[in-house]
Design a protein around this motif. Structure first.
Motif, PDB file in Angstrom:
ATOM      1  N   LEU A   1       0.836  -1.210   0.000  1.00  0.00           N
ATOM      2  CA  LEU A   1       0.000   0.000   0.000  1.00  0.00           C
ATOM      3  C   LEU A   1       0.871   1.261   0.000  1.00  0.00           C
ATOM      4  CD1 LEU A   1      -3.111   0.526   0.279  1.00  0.00           C
ATOM      5  CD2 LEU A   1      -2.727   0.710   2.735  1.00  0.00           C
ATOM      6  N   LEU A   2       1.844   1.286   0.899  1.00  0.00           N
ATOM      7  CA  LEU A   2       2.725   2.454   1.008  1.00  0.00           C
ATOM      8  C   LEU A   2       3.622   2.580  -0.224  1.00  0.00           C
ATOM      9  CD1 LEU A   2       4.064   4.809   2.473  1.00  0.00           C
ATOM     10  CD2 LEU A   2       5.390   3.160   3.810  1.00  0.00           C
ATOM     11  N   ASN A   3       4.193   1.463  -0.622  1.00  0.00           N
ATOM     12  CA  ASN A   3       5.091   1.472  -1.787  1.00  0.00           C
ATOM     13  C   ASN A   3       4.340   1.937  -3.032  1.00  0.00           C
ATOM     14  OD1 ASN A   3       7.229   0.939  -3.585  1.00  0.00           O
ATOM     15  ND2 ASN A   3       6.542  -1.165  -3.869  1.00  0.00           N
ATOM     16  N   ASN A   4       3.130   1.436  -3.187  1.00  0.00           N
ATOM     17  CA  ASN A   4       2.354   1.808  -4.369  1.00  0.00           C
ATOM     18  C   ASN A   4       2.037   3.301  -4.370  1.00  0.00           C
ATOM     19  OD1 ASN A   4       0.830   1.079  -6.802  1.00  0.00           O
ATOM     20  ND2 ASN A   4      -0.946   1.672  -5.579  1.00  0.00           N
ATOM     21  N   ALA A   5       1.734   3.838  -3.184  1.00  0.00           N
ATOM     22  CA  ALA A   5       1.421   5.264  -3.113  1.00  0.00           C
ATOM     23  C   ALA A   5       2.636   6.099  -3.528  1.00  0.00           C
ATOM     24  CB  ALA A   5       0.982   5.628  -1.697  1.00  0.00           C
ATOM     25  N   VAL A   6       3.761   5.816  -2.906  1.00  0.00           N
ATOM     26  CA  VAL A   6       4.950   6.644  -3.142  1.00  0.00           C
ATOM     27  C   VAL A   6       5.525   6.414  -4.542  1.00  0.00           C
ATOM     28  CG1 VAL A   6       7.280   7.161  -2.321  1.00  0.00           C
ATOM     29  CG2 VAL A   6       5.460   6.721  -0.671  1.00  0.00           C
ATOM     30  N   SER A   7       5.452   5.162  -5.002  1.00  0.00           N
ATOM     31  CA  SER A   7       6.048   4.850  -6.303  1.00  0.00           C
ATOM     32  C   SER A   7       5.172   5.277  -7.475  1.00  0.00           C
ATOM     33  CB  SER A   7       6.329   3.343  -6.406  1.00  0.00           C
ATOM     34  OG  SER A   7       7.315   2.972  -5.468  1.00  0.00           O
ATOM     35  N   SER A   8       3.854   5.218  -7.286  1.00  0.00           N
ATOM     36  CA  SER A   8       2.969   5.521  -8.419  1.00  0.00           C
ATOM     37  C   SER A   8       2.475   6.965  -8.396  1.00  0.00           C
ATOM     38  CB  SER A   8       1.753   4.589  -8.400  1.00  0.00           C
ATOM     39  OG  SER A   8       0.884   4.957  -7.343  1.00  0.00           O
ATOM     40  N   GLY A   9       2.659   7.660  -7.258  1.00  0.00           N
ATOM     41  CA  GLY A   9       2.164   9.030  -7.181  1.00  0.00           C
ATOM     42  C   GLY A   9       0.668   9.117  -6.947  1.00  0.00           C
ATOM     43  N   ARG A  10       0.073   8.019  -6.511  1.00  0.00           N
ATOM     44  CA  ARG A  10      -1.363   8.023  -6.204  1.00  0.00           C
ATOM     45  C   ARG A  10      -1.546   7.704  -4.717  1.00  0.00           C
ATOM     46  NH1 ARG A  10      -1.293   5.471 -11.118  1.00  0.00           N
ATOM     47  NH2 ARG A  10      -1.421   3.422 -10.141  1.00  0.00           N
ATOM     48  N   GLY A  11      -1.911   8.713  -3.958  1.00  0.00           N
ATOM     49  CA  GLY A  11      -1.966   8.540  -2.512  1.00  0.00           C
ATOM     50  C   GLY A  11      -3.346   8.269  -1.961  1.00  0.00           C
ATOM     51  N   SER A  12      -4.356   8.278  -2.814  1.00  0.00           N
ATOM     52  CA  SER A  12      -5.722   8.265  -2.296  1.00  0.00           C
ATOM     53  C   SER A  12      -6.132   6.927  -1.679  1.00  0.00           C
ATOM     54  CB  SER A  12      -6.708   8.659  -3.402  1.00  0.00           C
ATOM     55  OG  SER A  12      -6.452   7.910  -4.563  1.00  0.00           O
TER      56      SER A  12
ATOM     57  N   THR B   1      -9.274  16.083  -2.229  1.00  0.00           N
ATOM     58  CA  THR B   1      -9.648  15.001  -3.133  1.00  0.00           C
ATOM     59  C   THR B   1      -8.611  14.727  -4.210  1.00  0.00           C
ATOM     60  OG1 THR B   1     -10.881  16.604  -4.433  1.00  0.00           O
ATOM     61  CG2 THR B   1     -12.122  15.343  -2.811  1.00  0.00           C
ATOM     62  N   ASP B   2      -7.524  15.451  -4.212  1.00  0.00           N
ATOM     63  CA  ASP B   2      -6.477  15.210  -5.210  1.00  0.00           C
ATOM     64  C   ASP B   2      -5.912  13.804  -5.008  1.00  0.00           C
ATOM     65  OD1 ASP B   2      -4.084  15.105  -6.670  1.00  0.00           O
ATOM     66  OD2 ASP B   2      -3.738  17.263  -6.446  1.00  0.00           O
ATOM     67  N   SER B   3      -5.944  12.989  -6.059  1.00  0.00           N
ATOM     68  CA  SER B   3      -5.521  11.590  -5.917  1.00  0.00           C
ATOM     69  C   SER B   3      -4.031  11.450  -5.635  1.00  0.00           C
ATOM     70  CB  SER B   3      -5.881  10.810  -7.184  1.00  0.00           C
ATOM     71  OG  SER B   3      -5.104  11.286  -8.270  1.00  0.00           O
ATOM     72  N   ALA B   4      -3.276  12.532  -5.824  1.00  0.00           N
ATOM     73  CA  ALA B   4      -1.842  12.472  -5.533  1.00  0.00           C
ATOM     74  C   ALA B   4      -1.551  12.783  -4.071  1.00  0.00           C
ATOM     75  CB  ALA B   4      -1.081  13.450  -6.417  1.00  0.00           C
TER      76      ALA B   4
ATOM     77  N   LEU C   1      -3.247  17.414  11.518  1.00  0.00           N
ATOM     78  CA  LEU C   1      -3.595  17.191  10.115  1.00  0.00           C
ATOM     79  C   LEU C   1      -2.305  16.818   9.377  1.00  0.00           C
ATOM     80  CD1 LEU C   1      -5.403  17.382   7.569  1.00  0.00           C
ATOM     81  CD2 LEU C   1      -4.931  19.857   7.546  1.00  0.00           C
ATOM     82  N   VAL C   2      -2.309  15.638   8.768  1.00  0.00           N
ATOM     83  CA  VAL C   2      -1.127  15.105   8.098  1.00  0.00           C
ATOM     84  C   VAL C   2      -1.393  15.085   6.594  1.00  0.00           C
ATOM     85  CG1 VAL C   2       0.396  13.100   7.903  1.00  0.00           C
ATOM     86  CG2 VAL C   2      -0.671  13.632  10.111  1.00  0.00           C
ATOM     87  N   ILE C   3      -0.523  15.704   5.829  1.00  0.00           N
ATOM     88  CA  ILE C   3      -0.750  15.768   4.379  1.00  0.00           C
ATOM     89  C   ILE C   3       0.549  15.397   3.650  1.00  0.00           C
ATOM     90  CG2 ILE C   3      -1.515  17.182   2.437  1.00  0.00           C
ATOM     91  CD1 ILE C   3      -2.891  19.040   4.405  1.00  0.00           C
ATOM     92  N   HIS C   4       0.458  14.422   2.747  1.00  0.00           N
ATOM     93  CA  HIS C   4       1.612  14.009   1.950  1.00  0.00           C
ATOM     94  C   HIS C   4       1.268  14.137   0.466  1.00  0.00           C
ATOM     95  CE1 HIS C   4       3.573  12.026   5.450  1.00  0.00           C
ATOM     96  NE2 HIS C   4       2.336  11.705   5.790  1.00  0.00           N
ATOM     97  N   ASN C   5       2.096  14.865  -0.257  1.00  0.00           N
ATOM     98  CA  ASN C   5       1.977  14.865  -1.721  1.00  0.00           C
ATOM     99  C   ASN C   5       2.947  13.806  -2.245  1.00  0.00           C
ATOM    100  OD1 ASN C   5       1.935  15.313  -4.467  1.00  0.00           O
ATOM    101  ND2 ASN C   5       3.306  17.092  -4.353  1.00  0.00           N
ATOM    102  N   VAL C   6       2.389  12.684  -2.727  1.00  0.00           N
ATOM    103  CA  VAL C   6       3.249  11.582  -3.161  1.00  0.00           C
ATOM    104  C   VAL C   6       3.636  11.705  -4.638  1.00  0.00           C
ATOM    105  CG1 VAL C   6       2.387   9.994  -1.417  1.00  0.00           C
ATOM    106  CG2 VAL C   6       1.262  10.079  -3.658  1.00  0.00           C
ATOM    107  N   ALA C   7       3.155  12.753  -5.300  1.00  0.00           N
ATOM    108  CA  ALA C   7       3.475  12.932  -6.716  1.00  0.00           C
ATOM    109  C   ALA C   7       4.892  13.479  -6.877  1.00  0.00           C
ATOM    110  CB  ALA C   7       2.480  13.894  -7.362  1.00  0.00           C
TER     111      ALA C   7
END
Ligand code: MG
Length: 757
Positions: free
Chosen positions: A530-541, A693-696, A710-716
């Protein structure tokens, strides 16, 4: 003097609203009409031009402005007109002015247009200002430590207990509150998962190289770690022991009490079919593993007569004890015995299709029948059917030439091992009553010893293979008995909480959650994908609902469930490889792990960006810590020298990364410190943020009591701007870059921010 005043001075008086004379001789109206569209204009901060339309019967109108930052063209005219309003960029706050039309001759009537221009954006860089750490560690962060390759205190190249003590400041600085130690017991391997004595400690891990010095130094480690608020979790291997364990050595050679400690059978196929193998828990085939020869008395020494009957479709051999004279091998035979150290022995054809010989036999494995001494092709070898190898003297034995296994004089014995032959599985009997089995009681007594010494918990190895029905109730039922037994000892030792146990339930989440019936924590193997996919693909949602789902499922099984989260461990390729060895991705993965609910684990070397795959051997994912650039005390021998030196350069060392404020190690330190500072981050409840709602972007709240973050990560890998409805006045952590403008947040690529609300 105006024309009107001149006329008034000349005494030419007109009534209000009446016709006025003008110089041209035409009547000048006392009022005119003005109408303008649109009646208001709004300009962006950058300024620009807009057109307005004037409708009027004024023969001479003019424009006035209440401010100087706009211009109107034309500024005067006659009758209807289209005018252009120009506004320059605004370098200040939001501003307004009014544009007014009036008749130049003084006739009554006017119209106006309001002009507004937006302010210059107040975008400001985020500068985190975390609260002061009160020194009370609460991160619940565990460091997975390989004793043999962490730190070497005595220069023998193998990590040791005193080495760990010498690095407790490092671990404390990393914010950890517990260590999961690799197996600490005597072992035949470098990794320790083949335990030779659960009641002792590996002498190699001590300065004196004795079991006594190992125990003294382990006890010292526990005390010193506790002084720094660091707990000690031992790795306990319940599924199997080492083959060199005295329990197993006794079990193989005797039929005494140790025989029941392991899974033995002289006929596994039949015993499994008959449900006699408790380890299978009703399964008809193992989930993993196989049977291995345990030796046994299968040979024979003495004089025997062999009679081979080749007359029928079914070939048989009858072996009887004999007092007849011994014969020598028949050199022209067509049928042969292949027997022990004698090799090929030719039989004599005594009548058509009947072959015989009398021999003094000394074999420790049995014999075979062969129809050739030169060809080893299939069909020339005759022996026993699978699982039916034992011959009974005096009784014709039916030969088989497909399986053609050794014909033995005694029943061979086999033992079961889920992993390889060096690690025989322990036998706990029927799972419902496992705690009453001799093996359970013996191994539990050893655990009692370590709990009483001060060990705070256990990581349980390979829990899904203790019974072979890994998806059923057997293992959770076993584990509950193990947990209750250890917890009773733990509470007797004076603790008021319950012992922590995390199981290696390496399986799908849907099956893994069932293991919480037995123990209070399991490693969530679904987390890293789950984590790897978020950071590697740029899709954090998907990240937030995924983690919240794991925790919810575990809590549904037991309210005290602890979801243990990790990237990868000593059995997997390194997380850095999965992340393409991208430093920004590694930093963000660390920040996400350490800001997520659950119990995070960091694996030795992960904090330094170690990479490595298992393809060249497991040692390459178990690389020693390089403490200084020169690598003086690096425990290379702990992994047999199997080290990727291209990775293990001075630049990746603790020394080098400590000197670099932008290093991965510093990200781990700062986010672990954040987790130690804020209870909401350490043990709070994780919930979704609906407005982003930004999927990144992966965003969530962490709440504990009155504290909310409030924790916010931009994985893009590109900057993203999102609207944030919560206050952004108190940023307490920032990875990468970020800025805010009123209600919008812009985060740079692979950037993360935490706000206190
Ligand atoms: Mg050493």
């Amino acid at each position: 003097m105006s024309l009107l005043r001149v006329l008034l001075a000349l005494g030419v008086i007109f009534s209000c609203g009446g016709p006025e004379p003008d110089p041209s001789g035409e009547d000048t109206p006392s009022s005119v009409s003005f109408s303008v569209q649109p009646s208001s204009l709004v300009f962006a901060q950058e300024g620009g031009t807009e057109e307005i339309a004037l409708t009027t019967d004024s023969k001479s109108w003019k424009v006035s402005l209440t401010g100087s930052w706009a211009t109107v063209t034309p500024s005067q005219g006659s009758g209807n007109a289209r005018l252009t309003v120009s506004v320059s960029p605004n370098e200040g706050e939001r501003r307004m002015l009014t544009l007014s039309f009036q008749d130049a001759a003084g006739a009554k009537g006017t119209a106006s247009v309001s002009i507004t221009q937006e302010e210059k954006p107040t975008s400001t860089a985020l500068i985190p200002s975390p609260a002061a750490f009160d020194g009370n560690k609460r991160s619940d962060l565990t460091y997975q430590l390989l004793i043999y390759s962490f730190a070497d205190s005595d220069g023998d190249g193998i990590g040791d207990f005193n080495g760990i003590v010498s690095k407790l400041d490092y671990l404390d600085g990393l914010g950890v509150t517990a260590l999961w130690l690799s197996p600490a017991h005597p072992t035949s391997s470098y990794h320790g998962y083949d335990v030779n004595d659960y009641s002792k400690l590996n002498p190699l891990y001590s300065s004196g190289k004795t079991e006594e010095s190992a125990e003294a130094e382990f006890r010292n480690l526990i005390g010193k770690a506790h002084e720094k608020g660091i707990k000690i979790y031992m790795d306990y291997v319940l599924n199997h022991s080492g083959r060199e364990n005295e329990w197993f050595r006794n079990a193989v050679s005797a039929t005494g009490p140790y025989r029941d400690y392991y899974v033995f059978s002289t006929d596994p196929e039949a015993d499994v079919a008959a449900g006699k193998i408790d380890n299978y828990a009703g399964a008809t085939s193992p989930g993993m593993g196989s049977w291995h020869s345990a030796g046994g008395s299968v040979g024979y020494k003495g004089r025997l007569h062999f009679k081979l009957d080749w007359t029928g479709a079914e070939k048989t051999i009858t072996v009887t004890e004999s007092a007849a004279a011994v014969q020598t091998s028949n050199p022209t035979a067509s049928k042969w015995l292949w027997i022990g150290s004698m090799g090929a022995v030719g039989l004599y054809e005594t009548s058509a299709g009947i072959f015989e010989i009398t021999l003094d036999v000394d074999t420790d494995w049995g014999f075979l029948v062969r129809t050739s001494t030169t060809s080893w092709d299939g069909g020339t070898k005759y022996g026993a059917k699978a699982g039916h190898s034992k011959i009974t003297l005096g009784v014709p034995f039916i030969l088989d030439n497909s399986a053609a296994q050794d014909i033995t004089f005694g029943a061979p014995s086999y033992y079961f091992a889920s992993f390889d032959a060096s690690m025989p599985d322990l036998n706990y009997g029927p799972y419902a009553t496992a705690s009453s089995s001799p093996a359970f009681q013996a191994i539990a007594e050893t655990a009692d010893k370590w709990i009483r010494m001060g060990v705070d918990g256990f990581r349980l190895d390979a829990v899904i293979w203790i019974y072979q029905t890994n998806g059923g109730e057997a293992n959770p039922t076993f584990l509950k008995q193990w947990y209750d037994r250890c917890n009773a000892t733990y509470r007797e030792a004076g603790h008021t909480d319950n012992i922590f146990m995390v199981g290696e339930a390496w399986m799908d989440h849907a099956q893994e959650k069932n293991y919480y019936k037995g123990i209070n924590s399991c490693f969530e193997f679904g987390y890293w994908p789950l984590l790897n996919n978020a950071v590697s693909s740029g899709r954090g949602s998907a990240y937030v609902p995924g983690v919240i789902g794991f925790i919810k499922d575990h809590k549904a099984v037991r309210s005290d469930a602890v979801t243990s989260l990790f990237m990868t461990n000593h059995d997997q390729d390194r997380a850095a490889n999965d992340l393409g060895k991208n430093a920004d991705s590694e930093k963000q993965a660390a920040a996400m792990l350490l800001t997520t609910a659950g119990k995070p684990f960091v694996y030795q070397g992960e904090e330094l960006g170690y990479w490595g795959t298992k393809s060249g051997g497991d040692e390459y994912v178990r690389t020693p810590i390089l403490w200084d650039r020169a690598g003086k005390d690096c425990a290379r021998k702990g992994v047999g020298g199997k080290v990727d030196e291209a990775m293990l350069t001075g630049a990746i060392s603790v020394e080098a990364q400590t000197a670099d404020d932008a290093s991965l190690l510093q990200v781990y330190r700062s986010f672990a410190r954040l987790r130690n500072t804020y209870p909401a981050l350490a043990k709070g409840e994780m919930s979704a943020v609906s407005g982003i709602t930004d999927s990144a972007v992966a965003a969530w709240y962490m709440s504990e009591g009155a504290q909310k973050l409030l924790v916010i990560h931009n994985v893009a890998s590109t900057p993203r701007t999102v609207s944030v409805s919560d206050s952004m006045d108190k940023p307490v952590a920032l990875l990468g870059s970020g800025s805010r403008d009123r209600n919008t947040l812009t985060l740079g690529s692979h950037s993360s921010v935490v706000f206190e609300l």
